[in-house]
Design a protein around this motif. Structure first.
Motif, short mmCIF file in Angstrom:
data_model
loop_
_atom_site.label_atom_id
_atom_site.label_comp_id
_atom_site.label_asym_id
_atom_site.label_seq_id
_atom_site.Cartn_x
_atom_site.Cartn_y
_atom_site.Cartn_z
N ARG A 178 39.68 -6.43 4.39
CA ARG A 178 38.78 -7.26 3.59
C ARG A 178 39.57 -8.13 2.61
O ARG A 178 39.26 -9.31 2.42
N ILE A 179 40.59 -7.55 1.99
CA ILE A 179 41.39 -8.29 1.00
C ILE A 179 42.15 -9.42 1.67
O ILE A 179 42.16 -10.56 1.18
N LEU A 185 41.65 -16.63 4.93
CA LEU A 185 40.63 -17.53 5.46
C LEU A 185 40.35 -18.68 4.50
O LEU A 185 40.47 -18.53 3.29
N PRO A 186 39.95 -19.83 5.04
CA PRO A 186 39.61 -20.97 4.18
C PRO A 186 38.35 -20.68 3.36
O PRO A 186 37.54 -19.82 3.71
N MET A 187 38.21 -21.40 2.27
CA MET A 187 37.12 -21.16 1.33
C MET A 187 35.74 -21.19 1.99
O MET A 187 34.89 -20.34 1.72
N TRP A 188 35.52 -22.18 2.85
CA TRP A 188 34.17 -22.41 3.36
C TRP A 188 33.67 -21.29 4.25
O TRP A 188 32.46 -21.17 4.48
N ILE A 189 34.57 -20.43 4.75
CA ILE A 189 34.14 -19.38 5.67
C ILE A 189 34.26 -17.98 5.06
O ILE A 189 33.84 -16.99 5.67
N ARG A 190 34.79 -17.89 3.86
CA ARG A 190 35.03 -16.57 3.27
C ARG A 190 33.76 -15.76 3.09
O ARG A 190 33.72 -14.57 3.39
N THR A 191 32.71 -16.39 2.56
CA THR A 191 31.47 -15.66 2.31
C THR A 191 30.90 -15.08 3.59
O THR A 191 30.45 -13.92 3.62
N HIS A 192 30.93 -15.84 4.67
CA HIS A 192 30.42 -15.35 5.96
C HIS A 192 31.31 -14.24 6.50
O HIS A 192 30.81 -13.25 7.06
N ALA A 193 32.61 -14.37 6.34
CA ALA A 193 33.53 -13.33 6.80
C ALA A 193 33.33 -12.04 6.04
O ALA A 193 33.34 -10.95 6.62
N MET A 194 33.14 -12.15 4.73
CA MET A 194 32.90 -10.96 3.91
C MET A 194 31.61 -10.26 4.35
O MET A 194 31.53 -9.03 4.37
N SER A 195 30.59 -11.06 4.69
CA SER A 195 29.33 -10.48 5.15
C SER A 195 29.51 -9.70 6.44
O SER A 195 28.95 -8.61 6.63
N ILE A 202 25.56 -12.33 -3.07
CA ILE A 202 24.27 -12.99 -3.28
C ILE A 202 24.44 -14.05 -4.35
O ILE A 202 24.93 -13.77 -5.44
N VAL A 203 24.02 -15.26 -4.05
CA VAL A 203 24.14 -16.38 -4.97
C VAL A 203 22.75 -16.88 -5.34
O VAL A 203 21.93 -17.15 -4.45
N LYS A 204 22.51 -17.00 -6.62
CA LYS A 204 21.24 -17.53 -7.12
C LYS A 204 21.53 -18.73 -8.01
O LYS A 204 22.46 -18.71 -8.81
N PRO A 312 30.21 -2.84 -0.49
CA PRO A 312 30.26 -3.42 -1.84
C PRO A 312 29.52 -4.74 -1.89
O PRO A 312 29.39 -5.44 -0.88
N GLY A 313 29.03 -5.06 -3.06
CA GLY A 313 28.28 -6.30 -3.19
C GLY A 313 28.45 -6.94 -4.55
O GLY A 313 28.75 -6.27 -5.54
#
Length: 393
Positions: A178-179, A185-195, A202-204, A312-313
Protein backbone atom coordinates in the motif's frame (compact mmCIF):
# COMPACT_ATOMS: atom_id res chain seq x y z
CA UNK A 1 -21.60 -2.69 62.97
CA UNK A 2 -22.05 -0.64 59.80
CA UNK A 3 -23.11 -2.36 56.63
CA UNK A 4 -20.67 -2.36 53.75
CA UNK A 5 -21.60 -2.69 50.09
CA UNK A 6 -19.28 -4.07 47.45
CA UNK A 7 -19.47 -4.06 43.67
CA UNK A 8 -17.24 -4.35 40.63
CA UNK A 9 -16.32 -0.98 39.17
CA UNK A 10 -15.23 -2.58 35.90
CA UNK A 11 -17.79 -4.54 33.90
CA UNK A 12 -15.23 -7.11 32.77
CA UNK A 13 -14.02 -9.16 35.73
CA UNK A 14 -11.27 -10.89 33.73
CA UNK A 15 -7.99 -8.93 33.94
CA UNK A 16 -6.32 -10.93 31.15
CA UNK A 17 -6.74 -8.21 28.50
CA UNK A 18 -4.97 -5.59 30.66
CA UNK A 19 -1.93 -7.83 31.05
CA UNK A 20 -1.95 -8.40 27.29
CA UNK A 21 -1.94 -4.63 26.77
CA UNK A 22 1.01 -4.33 29.13
CA UNK A 23 2.83 -7.15 27.34
CA UNK A 24 2.31 -5.65 23.88
CA UNK A 25 3.14 -2.03 24.65
CA UNK A 26 5.98 -2.68 27.09
CA UNK A 27 7.75 -5.47 25.17
CA UNK A 28 6.20 -6.13 21.80
CA UNK A 29 4.88 -9.01 19.74
CA UNK A 30 6.87 -11.86 21.33
CA UNK A 31 5.62 -11.31 24.87
CA UNK A 32 2.14 -10.60 23.46
CA UNK A 33 2.19 -14.03 21.77
CA UNK A 34 3.51 -15.81 24.87
CA UNK A 35 0.79 -14.16 26.94
CA UNK A 36 -1.91 -15.27 24.52
CA UNK A 37 -0.68 -18.87 24.33
CA UNK A 38 -0.79 -19.12 28.13
CA UNK A 39 -4.43 -18.03 28.26
CA UNK A 40 -5.81 -21.63 28.24
CA UNK A 41 -3.64 -22.42 31.27
CA UNK A 42 -4.81 -19.38 33.21
CA UNK A 43 -8.41 -20.14 32.27
CA UNK A 44 -8.03 -23.73 33.45
CA UNK A 45 -6.60 -22.52 36.76
CA UNK A 46 -9.62 -20.22 37.16
CA UNK A 47 -12.03 -23.08 36.48
CA UNK A 48 -10.22 -25.20 39.08
CA UNK A 49 -10.58 -22.25 41.50
CA UNK A 50 -6.87 -21.54 41.59
CA UNK A 51 -7.58 -17.89 40.89
CA UNK A 52 -4.57 -16.61 42.77
CA UNK A 53 -2.24 -18.90 40.84
CA UNK A 54 -3.76 -17.77 37.54
CA UNK A 55 -3.25 -14.12 38.48
CA UNK A 56 0.35 -14.71 39.52
CA UNK A 57 1.06 -16.50 36.24
CA UNK A 58 -0.32 -13.56 34.22
CA UNK A 59 1.67 -11.08 36.30
CA UNK A 60 4.86 -13.09 35.82
CA UNK A 61 4.53 -13.44 32.04
CA UNK A 62 3.55 -9.80 31.52
CA UNK A 63 6.22 -8.23 33.75
CA UNK A 64 9.23 -10.54 34.08
CA UNK A 65 12.37 -8.71 32.97
CA UNK A 66 10.66 -5.33 32.73
CA UNK A 67 11.82 -2.35 34.74
CA UNK A 68 9.23 -0.69 36.94
CA UNK A 69 9.48 2.55 34.98
CA UNK A 70 8.38 0.82 31.78
CA UNK A 71 5.37 -0.71 33.52
CA UNK A 72 4.47 2.67 35.03
CA UNK A 73 4.69 4.30 31.60
CA UNK A 74 2.23 1.83 30.07
CA UNK A 75 -0.05 2.11 33.10
CA UNK A 76 -0.10 5.90 32.77
CA UNK A 77 -0.47 6.19 29.00
CA UNK A 78 -2.31 3.07 27.80
CA UNK A 79 -4.44 1.47 30.49
CA UNK A 80 -6.60 4.47 31.61
CA UNK A 81 -8.47 4.60 28.32
CA UNK A 82 -9.35 0.90 28.46
CA UNK A 83 -10.25 1.14 32.15
CA UNK A 84 -12.54 4.04 31.33
CA UNK A 85 -14.28 2.14 28.51
CA UNK A 86 -14.87 -0.76 30.91
CA UNK A 87 -16.33 1.25 33.82
CA UNK A 88 -19.86 0.30 34.88
CA UNK A 89 -21.65 3.65 35.04
CA UNK A 90 -24.29 2.42 37.50
CA UNK A 91 -21.60 1.21 39.89
CA UNK A 92 -19.62 4.40 39.34
CA UNK A 93 -22.55 6.60 40.41
CA UNK A 94 -23.07 4.59 43.58
CA UNK A 95 -19.33 4.56 44.23
CA UNK A 96 -19.09 8.32 43.75
CA UNK A 97 -21.99 9.05 46.08
CA UNK A 98 -20.39 7.24 49.04
CA UNK A 99 -18.54 9.35 51.61
CA UNK A 100 -15.92 6.66 52.24
CA UNK A 101 -14.60 4.63 49.34
CA UNK A 102 -12.16 1.72 49.25
CA UNK A 103 -10.88 0.04 46.09
CA UNK A 104 -9.64 -3.53 46.39
CA UNK A 105 -7.86 -5.21 43.49
CA UNK A 106 -5.59 -8.18 42.98
CA UNK A 107 -3.68 -6.48 40.16
CA UNK A 108 -0.20 -5.05 40.82
CA UNK A 109 -0.33 -1.61 42.38
CA UNK A 110 1.85 -0.16 39.63
CA UNK A 111 -0.88 -1.02 37.08
CA UNK A 112 -3.70 0.76 38.92
CA UNK A 113 -2.08 3.49 41.02
CA UNK A 114 -1.84 5.91 38.13
CA UNK A 115 -0.49 9.39 38.74
CA UNK A 116 -0.23 12.55 36.66
CA UNK A 117 2.17 15.47 36.87
CA UNK A 118 1.04 18.04 39.43
CA UNK A 119 1.26 20.83 36.88
CA UNK A 120 -1.71 19.43 35.03
CA UNK A 121 -5.15 20.57 36.08
CA UNK A 122 -7.78 18.14 37.38
CA UNK A 123 -10.23 18.47 34.42
CA UNK A 124 -7.76 16.86 32.01
CA UNK A 125 -6.94 13.91 34.27
CA UNK A 126 -8.32 10.53 33.43
CA UNK A 127 -11.25 9.45 35.56
CA UNK A 128 -9.34 6.32 36.47
CA UNK A 129 -7.07 8.48 38.62
CA UNK A 130 -9.99 9.05 40.95
CA UNK A 131 -10.46 5.33 41.38
CA UNK A 132 -7.13 4.90 43.07
CA UNK A 133 -6.34 8.29 44.55
CA UNK A 134 -8.81 8.57 47.42
CA UNK A 135 -7.73 12.03 48.54
CA UNK A 136 -9.13 13.62 45.37
CA UNK A 137 -12.72 14.68 44.92
CA UNK A 138 -14.55 12.17 42.73
CA UNK A 139 -17.15 13.53 40.34
CA UNK A 140 -20.45 11.78 39.70
CA UNK A 141 -19.67 11.80 35.99
CA UNK A 142 -16.21 10.47 35.05
CA UNK A 143 -13.93 12.87 33.23
CA UNK A 144 -13.25 11.51 29.73
CA UNK A 145 -9.79 10.34 28.76
CA UNK A 146 -8.40 12.83 26.24
CA UNK A 147 -4.79 11.69 25.95
CA UNK A 148 -3.77 8.06 25.55
CA UNK A 149 -1.01 6.10 23.87
CA UNK A 150 -0.31 2.55 22.74
CA UNK A 151 -0.79 0.88 19.37
CA UNK A 152 -3.80 -1.37 20.02
CA UNK A 153 -7.22 0.11 19.25
CA UNK A 154 -9.43 -2.54 20.84
CA UNK A 155 -9.20 -4.17 24.24
CA UNK A 156 -7.38 -7.45 23.49
CA UNK A 157 -9.73 -10.10 24.80
CA UNK A 158 -8.50 -13.62 24.01
CA UNK A 159 -10.55 -13.74 20.80
CA UNK A 160 -9.47 -10.25 19.68
CA UNK A 161 -5.84 -10.91 20.56
CA UNK A 162 -5.88 -14.13 18.53
CA UNK A 163 -7.45 -12.32 15.59
CA UNK A 164 -4.77 -9.61 15.75
CA UNK A 165 -2.01 -12.22 15.92
CA UNK A 166 -3.40 -14.06 12.88
CA UNK A 167 -3.76 -10.83 10.92
CA UNK A 168 -0.28 -9.39 11.63
CA UNK A 169 1.57 -11.51 8.97
CA UNK A 170 -0.96 -10.44 6.33
CA UNK A 171 -0.75 -6.83 7.49
CA UNK A 172 3.05 -6.87 7.32
CA UNK A 173 2.85 -7.95 3.67
CA UNK A 174 -0.02 -5.64 2.74
CA UNK A 175 1.38 -2.49 4.39
CA UNK A 176 4.51 -2.03 2.20
CA UNK A 177 2.45 -2.75 -0.92
CA UNK A 178 0.00 0.00 0.00
CA UNK A 179 2.81 2.42 0.88
CA UNK A 180 4.78 1.78 -2.32
CA UNK A 181 1.68 2.18 -4.49
CA UNK A 182 1.11 5.56 -2.87
CA UNK A 183 4.63 6.72 -3.74
CA UNK A 184 5.02 5.15 -7.18
CA UNK A 185 1.63 5.63 -8.82
CA UNK A 186 0.72 8.99 -10.37
CA UNK A 187 -1.53 11.32 -8.39
CA UNK A 188 -4.64 10.89 -10.52
CA UNK A 189 -4.86 7.14 -9.90
CA UNK A 190 -3.75 6.87 -6.28
CA UNK A 191 -7.22 7.15 -4.74
CA UNK A 192 -8.57 4.37 -6.96
CA UNK A 193 -5.53 2.18 -6.28
CA UNK A 194 -5.91 2.66 -2.53
CA UNK A 195 -9.57 1.65 -2.81
CA UNK A 196 -8.61 -1.57 -4.61
CA UNK A 197 -6.07 -2.32 -1.86
CA UNK A 198 -8.70 -1.87 0.85
CA UNK A 199 -7.98 1.75 1.86
CA UNK A 200 -10.97 4.05 1.65
CA UNK A 201 -10.65 7.80 1.19
CA UNK A 202 -13.90 9.75 1.48
CA UNK A 203 -13.90 13.33 0.20
CA UNK A 204 -16.61 15.84 1.03
CA UNK A 205 -16.84 19.34 -0.34
CA UNK A 206 -14.55 20.93 -2.90
CA UNK A 207 -11.52 23.13 -2.21
CA UNK A 208 -12.28 26.65 -3.37
CA UNK A 209 -9.86 27.99 -5.95
CA UNK A 210 -10.61 31.71 -6.50
CA UNK A 211 -8.55 33.60 -9.05
CA UNK A 212 -6.47 35.40 -6.46
CA UNK A 213 -5.44 32.01 -5.02
CA UNK A 214 -3.36 31.35 -8.15
CA UNK A 215 -1.03 34.21 -7.21
CA UNK A 216 -1.15 34.22 -3.43
CA UNK A 217 -1.66 30.52 -2.70
CA UNK A 218 -4.14 28.79 -0.38
CA UNK A 219 -3.66 27.89 3.26
CA UNK A 220 -5.45 24.63 4.12
CA UNK A 221 -5.89 24.56 7.91
CA UNK A 222 -6.75 21.11 9.23
CA UNK A 223 -7.02 19.34 12.54
CA UNK A 224 -4.27 16.83 13.26
CA UNK A 225 -5.10 13.12 13.50
CA UNK A 226 -1.98 11.38 12.14
CA UNK A 227 1.28 12.33 10.46
CA UNK A 228 -0.31 11.39 7.13
CA UNK A 229 -2.85 14.23 7.14
CA UNK A 230 -0.90 16.37 4.62
CA UNK A 231 -0.18 13.32 2.45
CA UNK A 232 -3.86 12.41 2.25
CA UNK A 233 -4.85 16.00 1.48
CA UNK A 234 -2.19 16.11 -1.24
CA UNK A 235 -3.58 12.89 -2.74
CA UNK A 236 -7.13 14.23 -2.65
CA UNK A 237 -6.09 17.53 -4.26
CA UNK A 238 -4.18 15.66 -6.94
CA UNK A 239 -1.08 17.81 -6.52
CA UNK A 240 1.85 18.14 -4.18
CA UNK A 241 1.60 20.52 -1.25
CA UNK A 242 4.74 22.26 -0.06
CA UNK A 243 4.94 23.72 3.40
CA UNK A 244 7.47 26.48 2.77
CA UNK A 245 6.90 27.75 -0.79
CA UNK A 246 4.73 30.78 -1.44
CA UNK A 247 2.39 30.73 -4.48
CA UNK A 248 1.77 27.02 -3.92
CA UNK A 249 -0.70 25.27 -1.67
CA UNK A 250 0.25 25.06 2.01
CA UNK A 251 -1.16 22.60 4.57
CA UNK A 252 -0.81 23.34 8.28
CA UNK A 253 -2.02 21.55 11.42
CA UNK A 254 -2.18 24.28 14.11
CA UNK A 255 -2.93 21.80 16.91
CA UNK A 256 0.78 21.00 16.95
CA UNK A 257 0.17 17.38 17.93
CA UNK A 258 -2.24 14.58 17.16
CA UNK A 259 -5.21 13.72 19.35
CA UNK A 260 -6.98 10.36 19.06
CA UNK A 261 -10.11 11.16 21.00
CA UNK A 262 -13.02 13.32 19.71
CA UNK A 263 -11.41 16.52 20.97
CA UNK A 264 -9.48 19.35 19.34
CA UNK A 265 -6.42 20.79 21.03
CA UNK A 266 -5.90 24.54 21.17
CA UNK A 267 -4.95 25.99 17.78
CA UNK A 268 -1.79 28.03 17.45
CA UNK A 269 -2.65 31.49 16.10
CA UNK A 270 0.46 31.83 13.91
CA UNK A 271 -1.28 30.57 10.77
CA UNK A 272 -3.82 33.40 10.90
CA UNK A 273 -1.10 35.96 10.17
CA UNK A 274 0.16 34.21 7.03
CA UNK A 275 -2.68 34.95 4.63
CA UNK A 276 -6.37 35.74 4.35
CA UNK A 277 -6.84 32.79 1.93
CA UNK A 278 -7.74 30.26 4.66
CA UNK A 279 -9.65 27.06 3.85
CA UNK A 280 -10.57 24.89 6.88
CA UNK A 281 -10.25 21.15 6.27
CA UNK A 282 -11.74 18.60 8.66
CA UNK A 283 -9.93 15.27 8.68
CA UNK A 284 -10.69 12.04 10.49
CA UNK A 285 -9.44 8.49 10.14
CA UNK A 286 -10.65 4.95 10.76
CA UNK A 287 -8.54 2.02 11.92
CA UNK A 288 -9.40 -1.44 13.17
CA UNK A 289 -6.44 -2.93 15.03
CA UNK A 290 -3.57 -0.43 15.26
CA UNK A 291 -3.34 3.28 15.99
CA UNK A 292 -1.41 5.37 13.47
CA UNK A 293 0.14 7.77 15.99
CA UNK A 294 2.26 7.36 19.10
CA UNK A 295 4.15 9.30 21.76
CA UNK A 296 6.31 6.65 23.41
CA UNK A 297 6.82 4.60 20.27
CA UNK A 298 8.59 5.31 16.98
CA UNK A 299 6.79 7.87 14.80
CA UNK A 300 8.49 6.43 11.71
CA UNK A 301 6.30 3.34 12.19
CA UNK A 302 3.03 5.31 12.13
CA UNK A 303 2.42 4.90 8.41
CA UNK A 304 3.31 1.21 8.56
CA UNK A 305 0.86 0.55 11.40
CA UNK A 306 -1.87 2.54 9.65
CA UNK A 307 -1.63 0.45 6.49
CA UNK A 308 -1.38 -2.77 8.52
CA UNK A 309 -5.05 -2.34 9.44
CA UNK A 310 -7.46 -4.51 7.46
CA UNK A 311 -9.51 -1.61 6.07
CA UNK A 312 -8.01 1.76 7.04
CA UNK A 313 -9.89 4.84 6.01
CA UNK A 314 -9.63 8.61 5.86
CA UNK A 315 -12.36 11.22 5.57
CA UNK A 316 -11.47 14.69 4.29
CA UNK A 317 -14.03 17.51 4.34
CA UNK A 318 -13.18 20.76 2.56
CA UNK A 319 -15.15 23.67 4.03
CA UNK A 320 -15.78 27.12 2.61
CA UNK A 321 -12.97 29.63 2.55
CA UNK A 322 -13.10 32.04 5.45
CA UNK A 323 -14.71 35.35 4.47
CA UNK A 324 -12.41 38.35 4.57
CA UNK A 325 -14.24 39.76 7.60
CA UNK A 326 -13.28 36.63 9.58
CA UNK A 327 -9.53 37.02 8.91
CA UNK A 328 -6.78 39.28 10.22
CA UNK A 329 -7.14 41.43 7.09
CA UNK A 330 -10.31 42.91 8.55
CA UNK A 331 -8.64 43.62 11.89
CA UNK A 332 -9.42 40.35 13.69
CA UNK A 333 -6.91 39.20 16.30
CA UNK A 334 -4.95 36.09 15.27
CA UNK A 335 -6.18 34.08 18.26
CA UNK A 336 -9.78 35.01 17.44
CA UNK A 337 -9.29 33.65 13.93
CA UNK A 338 -7.68 30.49 15.31
CA UNK A 339 -10.50 29.92 17.80
CA UNK A 340 -13.07 30.47 15.05
CA UNK A 341 -11.46 27.89 12.77
CA UNK A 342 -11.19 25.46 15.69
CA UNK A 343 -14.94 25.78 16.38
CA UNK A 344 -15.79 25.31 12.69
CA UNK A 345 -13.77 22.08 12.48
CA UNK A 346 -15.13 20.81 15.81
CA UNK A 347 -18.74 21.36 14.68
CA UNK A 348 -18.06 19.58 11.40
CA UNK A 349 -16.47 16.55 13.06
CA UNK A 350 -18.74 16.44 16.10
CA UNK A 351 -15.72 16.96 18.37
CA UNK A 352 -15.27 19.16 21.42
CA UNK A 353 -12.92 22.15 21.59
CA UNK A 354 -10.37 22.29 24.41
CA UNK A 355 -7.69 24.72 25.59
CA UNK A 356 -5.22 21.87 25.96
CA UNK A 357 -1.93 22.15 24.11
CA UNK A 358 0.84 19.92 22.83
CA UNK A 359 2.74 20.49 26.08
CA UNK A 360 -0.27 19.35 28.12
CA UNK A 361 -0.43 16.16 26.08
CA UNK A 362 3.22 15.31 26.61
CA UNK A 363 3.10 16.18 30.31
CA UNK A 364 0.26 13.70 30.77
CA UNK A 365 1.79 10.94 28.67
CA UNK A 366 5.50 11.36 29.40
CA UNK A 367 5.81 13.77 32.31
CA UNK A 368 7.78 16.13 30.02
CA UNK A 369 6.86 18.95 27.66
CA UNK A 370 7.70 17.06 24.47
CA UNK A 371 11.19 18.46 23.98
CA UNK A 372 13.65 15.75 22.99
CA UNK A 373 17.41 15.80 23.32
CA UNK A 374 19.86 14.56 20.71
CA UNK A 375 20.40 10.81 20.72
CA UNK A 376 23.40 9.33 18.95
CA UNK A 377 23.02 6.73 16.22
CA UNK A 378 24.77 4.18 18.43
CA UNK A 379 22.24 4.70 21.23
CA UNK A 380 19.38 4.36 18.75
CA UNK A 381 20.85 1.11 17.40
CA UNK A 382 21.12 -0.28 20.95
CA UNK A 383 17.48 0.60 21.56
CA UNK A 384 16.40 -1.22 18.39
CA UNK A 385 18.33 -4.36 19.39
CA UNK A 386 16.89 -4.28 22.92
CA UNK A 387 13.35 -3.91 21.56
CA UNK A 388 13.67 -7.23 19.76
CA UNK A 389 14.42 -8.97 23.08
CA UNK A 390 11.45 -8.78 25.49
CA UNK A 391 13.62 -9.93 28.42
CA UNK A 392 16.47 -7.49 27.87
CA UNK A 393 15.33 -4.83 30.37
Amino acid sequence: MKKMASAYILKNKDSFSYFVLLAFDASGLIRFTVMLFHWPITKLLDVLRYNNAALKLMIFIATVGLCEGEIEAVARTVLPKFYMDDVSMDTWRVFSSCKKRVVVTGMPRVMVEIRSPRSILEPIMSSIHALVMHSRKIELQPVPVIFNDGRLVKRPTPATALLILIWIPFGMVLSPIRILSGFILPMWIRTHAMSILGCQIIVKGKPSQPREAVKSGVLFVCNHRTLMDPIVISTVLGRRVIAVTIKLDLVICPEGSTCRQPFLLRFSALFAELTDMIVPVAVNYRVGFFHANTVRGWNCMDMIFFFMNPRPGYEVTFLNKLPVEATCLSGKKPYDVANHVQRILADTLGFECTNLTRKDKYKVLTGKDGTVSYVSFQDQAKKVVNNFNPFSH
